[in-house]
Enzyme design. Sequence first.
Site, PDB file in Angstrom:
ATOM      1  CB  SER A 104      48.885  21.195  62.569  1.00 59.31           C
ATOM      2  OG  SER A 104      48.892  20.912  61.189  1.00 59.31           O
ATOM      3  CG  MET A 105      43.028  18.664  61.853  1.00 63.88           C
ATOM      4  SD  MET A 105      42.799  16.889  61.577  1.00 63.88           S
ATOM      5  CE  MET A 105      43.024  16.279  63.261  1.00 63.88           C
ATOM      6  CG  HIS A 121      53.662  22.167  60.310  1.00 66.83           C
ATOM      7  ND1 HIS A 121      52.726  23.150  60.107  1.00 66.83           N
ATOM      8  CD2 HIS A 121      52.973  21.070  60.753  1.00 66.83           C
ATOM      9  CE1 HIS A 121      51.518  22.692  60.411  1.00 66.83           C
ATOM     10  NE2 HIS A 121      51.652  21.435  60.809  1.00 66.83           N
TER      11      HIS A 121
END
Length: 267
Positions: free
Chosen positions: A95-96, A248
């Site tokens: 993700s980030m 996710h």
Amino acid sequence: MPHVEVEDGVEVFVRDMGEGDPIVFLHGWPLNHRMFEYQYEPLLEAGFRCIGIDHRGFGDSDKPYDDYGYDRFADDVKAVLDELDVDDATLVGFSMGGGIATRYMAKHDGAHVGKLALLSAASPCLTKKPDFPEGVPHDEVDPLVEGARSDRPAMTAEFGEMLFHTEQSEEMMDWVWSLGMEASGRATAAAAETFRDADLRPDMEAIDAPTLVCHGIHDEITPIEVTGEVLADGIENAEIVRFENSGHGLTADETERLNEELADFAG
């Protein structure tokens, strides 16, 4: 060596386990390195060295008031890998952390890294731009920033509900929430602004390491057509693996398959 002091005096927490070929883990927002708990054990048993880093502002790292951009996060990773003197590592960004890994590879010319794995990456560009109309609308990300400033516990719980495609236990959801609450409020808001506004498309051209892109087809946070497929097309030596039963949070949605993909790729 639980902490490494980086350029501006901030101490970044590092968990270094095992021996063998190194795999370096960069966590997602707003969590910390412990989100990879169910990757560490099987990879350690497979003979890998696992290195987890808490980004500044998150987990057990120092929490300065400012400086939560991708350049600073990437510089912190460089300082850690310099200090550990690892070579030919597999860099894994979730993700980030995928955005941080992308910027790291471009800014630092892939120093210490032989392979790159991007998991549900918030990279290269998450939100709409004039030349990227397929991005996520800003107003879908703004509530994360605003929520971090007004009611972070509620925002973190709501974000957790968006992570997974498969049903998770109440205890798992509580654990994920607790990881997010270990971050500072300032870092949570500022880092969300970073991944909301960043455009790392030029960085992809600088990446020549073998790259594995793992992405859930049900991802509601970083949709595969906005991020994963763009990465696979834009990085010269990239291969995409679609996770058919993941949102996710593929670390928990399809844990066994992800671990197998990482072990095969890093080996």
